[in-house]
Write a protein that holds these residues in place. Structure first.
Motif, PDB file in Angstrom:
ATOM      1  N   GLN A  36      51.363  38.645  -7.337  1.00  0.00           N
ATOM      2  CA  GLN A  36      52.916  38.661  -7.418  1.00  0.00           C
ATOM      3  C   GLN A  36      53.689  37.703  -8.265  1.00  0.00           C
ATOM      4  O   GLN A  36      55.490  38.454  -7.777  1.00  0.00           O
ATOM      5  N   GLY A  37      53.440  37.417  -8.687  1.00  0.00           N
ATOM      6  CA  GLY A  37      54.567  35.962  -9.303  1.00  0.00           C
ATOM      7  C   GLY A  37      54.995  35.092  -8.692  1.00  0.00           C
ATOM      8  O   GLY A  37      55.982  34.593  -8.923  1.00  0.00           O
ATOM      9  N   ALA A  38      54.502  35.073  -7.274  1.00  0.00           N
ATOM     10  CA  ALA A  38      55.243  34.206  -6.863  1.00  0.00           C
ATOM     11  C   ALA A  38      54.921  32.522  -6.875  1.00  0.00           C
ATOM     12  O   ALA A  38      54.193  32.431  -8.106  1.00  0.00           O
ATOM     13  N   ARG A  39      55.450  31.216  -7.292  1.00  0.00           N
ATOM     14  CA  ARG A  39      55.197  29.824  -7.493  1.00  0.00           C
ATOM     15  C   ARG A  39      54.575  29.296  -5.602  1.00  0.00           C
ATOM     16  O   ARG A  39      54.594  29.675  -4.643  1.00  0.00           O
ATOM     17  N   VAL A  40      52.326  29.262  -5.992  1.00  0.00           N
ATOM     18  CA  VAL A  40      51.959  29.035  -5.005  1.00  0.00           C
ATOM     19  C   VAL A  40      51.372  28.361  -5.180  1.00  0.00           C
ATOM     20  O   VAL A  40      51.277  27.268  -6.489  1.00  0.00           O
ATOM     21  N   ALA A  41      51.239  27.142  -4.169  1.00  0.00           N
ATOM     22  CA  ALA A  41      50.842  26.119  -4.032  1.00  0.00           C
ATOM     23  C   ALA A  41      49.461  25.443  -2.615  1.00  0.00           C
ATOM     24  O   ALA A  41      49.738  26.603  -2.025  1.00  0.00           O
ATOM     25  N   PHE A  42      48.458  24.894  -2.995  1.00  0.00           N
ATOM     26  CA  PHE A  42      47.438  25.627  -1.940  1.00  0.00           C
ATOM     27  C   PHE A  42      46.646  23.835  -1.635  1.00  0.00           C
ATOM     28  O   PHE A  42      46.784  22.941  -2.418  1.00  0.00           O
ATOM     29  N   ILE A  43      46.746  23.516  -0.332  1.00  0.00           N
ATOM     30  CA  ILE A  43      46.003  22.592   0.124  1.00  0.00           C
ATOM     31  C   ILE A  43      44.533  22.850   0.404  1.00  0.00           C
ATOM     32  O   ILE A  43      44.376  24.142   1.214  1.00  0.00           O
ATOM     33  N   ASP A  44      44.136  21.821   0.242  1.00  0.00           N
ATOM     34  CA  ASP A  44      42.221  21.981   1.007  1.00  0.00           C
ATOM     35  C   ASP A  44      41.374  20.952  -0.301  1.00  0.00           C
ATOM     36  O   ASP A  44      42.508  19.838  -0.098  1.00  0.00           O
TER      37      ASP A  44
END
Length: 256
Positions: A36-44
């Motif tokens: 979607q063009g978002a600025r994405v971070a994820f935790i794992d």
């Protein structure tokens, strides 16, 4: 490659954080937001698949995808990861509380240690990740929290009492947070997936007979995949659902 069923203009350049985003449902959500063009971070906590996912998506996404390693049972580590995500992304407007642990354990053998571990992974971190994210949403002028529950607690599943308790509690937490945060333009909703077929599920729990039985119960006569949850999550995160809060969406193929 995941298909884009709809584009939400407001998600472009939006700061998004997904917990448990390294594999399974979480990875599909991370990819969905990135596309979607978002600025994405994820935790794992699993470095291998998480680093591979971030590297793969960063090649084709408008913005680099950020992976943060943290044990969500640790409140201080969770807060630090959320703050780091907001700093690196520039802002934070969407939090998806996806992380969970759907372990099976018999009622008679549940110990206090096991119970506390299950609640820490499945419920406690949802609250504290939200608590850490809200100050950043306030600075952004509002935001959206999407919590992942499950239909498991509605099916009288006797082999996972700790998990189903936590997933039921997430609905109560969702409604409570919606009431508290609504005046600050922060919406909180929940998604209840049905039987989603992932590689982990097939390795640990799902059998051909079990999958066939669930498909027979569903109105839609097909297996549900991680991609089936992306569209509903994007909808709840976007302004397309701007008047919607304190609500739940069941994505189970019509099993209930």
């Amino acid at each position: 490659m995941m298909e884009i069923s709809a584009l939400y203009a407001d998600l472009s350049d939006c700061g998004v954080l997904v917990t448990g985003g390294g594999s399974g449902i979480g990875a599909a959500l991370v990819e969905g937001f990135a596309r979607q063009g978002a600025r994405v971070a994820f935790i794992d906590y699993a470095d291998g698949p998480s680093q591979e996912l971030a590297a793969r998506l960063s090649v084709t996404s408008p913005h680099p995808v950020l992976y943060l390693n943290a044990d969500l049972r640790d409140v201080a580590a969770t807060k630090n990861a959320v703050d780091t995500a907001a700093e690196q992304l520039g802002s934070l407007s969407v939090l998806v509380n996806n992380a969970g642990w759907d372990d099976r354990h018999d009622f008679d053998t549940v110990t206090e240690e096991y119970w506390d571990k299950s609640q820490a992974i499945n419920l406690k971190q949802v609250f504290f990740a939200s608590q850490a994210a809200v100050p950043h949403m306030r600075r952004a002028g509002g935001g959206t929290i999407v919590n992942f529950s499950s239909i498991a607690y509605l099916l009288n599943m006797g082999e996972m009492p700790a998990y189903t308790t936590a997933k039921a509690a997430i609905i109560g937490l969702t409604k409570s947070l919606a009431g508290r945060l609504g005046p600050e333009n922060i919406r909180v909703n929940a998604i209840l997936p049905g039987m989603i077929v992932t590689e982990r599920q097939k390795e640990l729990w799902l059998t051909e007979d079990g999958m066939s039985a669930m498909v027979a119960r569903q109105c839609l006569k097909r297996l549900l995949l991680t991609e089936d949850l992306v569209g509903p999550c994007l909808f709840l995160a976007s302004k397309a659902s701007s008047a919607m809060t304190a609500q739940t969406i069941v994505i189970d193929g019509g099993a209930l």
